[in-house]
Design a protein around this motif. Sequence first.
Motif, mmCIF file in Angstrom:
data_model
loop_
_atom_site.group_PDB
_atom_site.id
_atom_site.type_symbol
_atom_site.label_atom_id
_atom_site.label_comp_id
_atom_site.label_asym_id
_atom_site.label_seq_id
_atom_site.Cartn_x
_atom_site.Cartn_y
_atom_site.Cartn_z
ATOM 1 N N SER A 1 20.774 -39.645 -50.316
ATOM 2 C CA SER A 1 19.945 -39.640 -49.118
ATOM 3 C C SER A 1 19.499 -41.060 -48.792
ATOM 4 N N VAL A 2 19.248 -41.288 -47.519
ATOM 5 C CA VAL A 2 18.605 -42.515 -47.062
ATOM 6 C C VAL A 2 17.388 -42.092 -46.250
ATOM 7 N N GLN A 3 16.227 -42.539 -46.676
ATOM 8 C CA GLN A 3 14.971 -42.125 -46.049
ATOM 9 C C GLN A 3 14.306 -43.298 -45.349
ATOM 10 N N LEU A 4 13.826 -43.049 -44.141
ATOM 11 C CA LEU A 4 13.075 -44.045 -43.377
ATOM 12 C C LEU A 4 11.608 -43.653 -43.394
ATOM 13 N N ARG A 5 10.781 -44.463 -44.054
ATOM 14 C CA ARG A 5 9.347 -44.191 -44.098
ATOM 15 C C ARG A 5 8.665 -44.932 -42.953
ATOM 16 N N ASN A 6 7.581 -44.361 -42.464
ATOM 17 C CA ASN A 6 6.880 -44.901 -41.305
ATOM 18 C C ASN A 6 5.382 -44.702 -41.548
ATOM 19 N N ALA A 7 4.794 -45.613 -42.334
ATOM 20 C CA ALA A 7 3.465 -45.371 -42.892
ATOM 21 C C ALA A 7 2.361 -46.130 -42.164
ATOM 22 N N THR A 8 1.220 -45.452 -41.992
ATOM 23 C CA THR A 8 -0.004 -46.067 -41.500
ATOM 24 C C THR A 8 -1.176 -45.528 -42.315
ATOM 25 N N ILE A 9 -1.889 -46.405 -43.016
ATOM 26 C CA ILE A 9 -3.056 -46.029 -43.818
ATOM 27 C C ILE A 9 -4.246 -46.822 -43.305
ATOM 28 N N THR A 10 -5.309 -46.120 -42.912
ATOM 29 C CA THR A 10 -6.427 -46.759 -42.219
ATOM 30 C C THR A 10 -7.763 -46.374 -42.846
ATOM 31 N N PHE A 11 -8.644 -47.368 -42.998
ATOM 32 C CA PHE A 11 -10.050 -47.186 -43.353
ATOM 33 C C PHE A 11 -10.881 -47.715 -42.185
ATOM 34 N N GLU A 12 -11.774 -46.886 -41.636
ATOM 35 C CA GLU A 12 -12.617 -47.317 -40.518
ATOM 36 C C GLU A 12 -14.013 -46.723 -40.679
ATOM 37 N N SER A 13 -15.035 -47.578 -40.648
ATOM 38 C CA SER A 13 -16.405 -47.074 -40.702
ATOM 39 C C SER A 13 -16.692 -46.285 -39.433
ATOM 40 N N THR A 14 -17.484 -45.214 -39.566
ATOM 41 C CA THR A 14 -17.728 -44.357 -38.410
ATOM 42 C C THR A 14 -18.534 -45.047 -37.319
ATOM 43 N N ASP A 15 -19.221 -46.146 -37.651
ATOM 44 C CA ASP A 15 -19.933 -46.901 -36.619
ATOM 45 C C ASP A 15 -19.039 -47.940 -35.947
ATOM 46 N N GLY A 16 -17.780 -48.031 -36.396
ATOM 47 C CA GLY A 16 -16.832 -48.942 -35.780
ATOM 48 C C GLY A 16 -16.984 -50.400 -36.185
ATOM 49 N N GLU A 17 -17.844 -50.695 -37.136
ATOM 50 C CA GLU A 17 -18.099 -52.092 -37.511
ATOM 51 C C GLU A 17 -17.057 -52.636 -38.491
ATOM 52 N N ARG A 18 -16.438 -51.789 -39.274
ATOM 53 C CA ARG A 18 -15.494 -52.243 -40.292
ATOM 54 C C ARG A 18 -14.177 -51.495 -40.132
ATOM 55 N N PHE A 19 -13.085 -52.236 -40.304
ATOM 56 C CA PHE A 19 -11.766 -51.625 -40.082
ATOM 57 C C PHE A 19 -10.704 -52.360 -40.889
ATOM 58 N N ARG A 20 -9.859 -51.590 -41.567
ATOM 59 C CA ARG A 20 -8.680 -52.121 -42.241
ATOM 60 C C ARG A 20 -7.538 -51.122 -42.064
ATOM 61 N N THR A 21 -6.328 -51.655 -41.840
ATOM 62 C CA THR A 21 -5.149 -50.801 -41.714
ATOM 63 C C THR A 21 -3.972 -51.460 -42.397
ATOM 64 N N ASN A 22 -3.087 -50.644 -42.918
ATOM 65 C CA ASN A 22 -1.855 -51.118 -43.522
ATOM 66 C C ASN A 22 -0.715 -50.298 -42.952
ATOM 67 N N GLN A 23 0.261 -50.971 -42.346
ATOM 68 C CA GLN A 23 1.385 -50.301 -41.712
ATOM 69 C C GLN A 23 2.689 -50.829 -42.291
ATOM 70 N N ASP A 24 3.666 -49.940 -42.417
ATOM 71 C CA ASP A 24 4.927 -50.354 -43.009
ATOM 72 C C ASP A 24 6.045 -49.407 -42.598
ATOM 73 N N VAL A 25 7.206 -49.984 -42.304
ATOM 74 C CA VAL A 25 8.433 -49.225 -42.068
ATOM 75 C C VAL A 25 9.462 -49.729 -43.065
ATOM 76 N N GLY A 26 10.101 -48.824 -43.773
ATOM 77 C CA GLY A 26 11.060 -49.234 -44.783
ATOM 78 C C GLY A 26 12.135 -48.196 -45.016
ATOM 79 N N VAL A 27 13.264 -48.644 -45.550
ATOM 80 C CA VAL A 27 14.403 -47.779 -45.861
ATOM 81 C C VAL A 27 14.462 -47.571 -47.372
ATOM 82 N N VAL A 28 14.568 -46.316 -47.793
ATOM 83 C CA VAL A 28 14.553 -45.964 -49.212
ATOM 84 C C VAL A 28 15.783 -45.108 -49.533
ATOM 85 N N PRO A 29 16.662 -45.530 -50.448
ATOM 86 C CA PRO A 29 17.778 -44.687 -50.879
ATOM 87 C C PRO A 29 17.342 -43.742 -51.986
ATOM 88 N N ALA A 30 18.054 -42.636 -52.150
ATOM 89 C CA ALA A 30 17.729 -41.676 -53.209
ATOM 90 C C ALA A 30 18.968 -40.878 -53.569
#
Length: 276
Positions: free
Chosen positions: A146-175
């Motif tokens: 198999s060849v898998q295409l991952r499409n990831a978004t991981i986000t931390f955001e304070s509910t008051d909107g003052e703090r925010f961090r996100t990590n995004q990634d697209v990658g190809v993974v064989p299996a």
Amino acid sequence: MILFTFMGTASYAQNSVFQISDGKKDFELRAVAELGFLGVLSNKVQFGENGTYFDYKKNGGQNVLFPVGRVSLELDIKERNTIILLYQPLTIQTQSLLTEDVVVNDLTFPANSSVDLLYNFPFYRVSYLRELLPDQERWGLAVGGSVQLRNATITFESTDGERFRTNQDVGVVPALKVRSRYDLSELLYLELEADGIYAPISYLNGSDNEVKGAILDASIRSGLKVTQDVNAFLNLRYLGGGAEGTSDDEPGPGDGYVKNWLNFITVSTGFVYKFN
């Protein structure tokens, strides 16, 4: 970054999964769909060498069940070849009140503050299987990759909107991929299927980054032939894997270090429709 492993599974009864119909057709196309729930056995993530190894199940609201589904198309070519196209949406959104400081890529989310958490990891997969036991009436065994295409978004955001961090990634993974089936009767069958790999990712993608990773998407399925063209099934699946290492091309903030390991289980029902 998480590397999943996620696969498309087709299910049918006697003379169905690994063999073309009795008429020896050159091609056979099937649609597979399933819907159910996902439970988090464990899921932890860390962004930055000095970051918090955050436990989503313990501190991030992932201690409940979440809806999950997947769809795929499968094409049999001649008697021994199968091509599978799979799409697996996987989005978990939660809100949590932090009990301790959490550091994400050099940003501190303080204790007793609330955060909105997005864990979005849909993937796409194309697979090929070659049947090894074409002459067996009740057993089937196919292997491939198999060849898998991952499409990831991981986000931390304070509910008051003052703090925010996100990590995004697209990658190809064989299996590697394996599928087996056993016909209990003319109407009932069992299937086992798995896609997985463990390897230093740098050796696979040509990168100089010291990253290691793994994926495993494994399932056991019990099915019933409802009509000549439709099967129904109950499916138990394990989704696991992850990655750990530092990316040199990370634009920041943070030093590019990511550690993420997860273990999910899903229970679903679905159907297989064979096009005539």
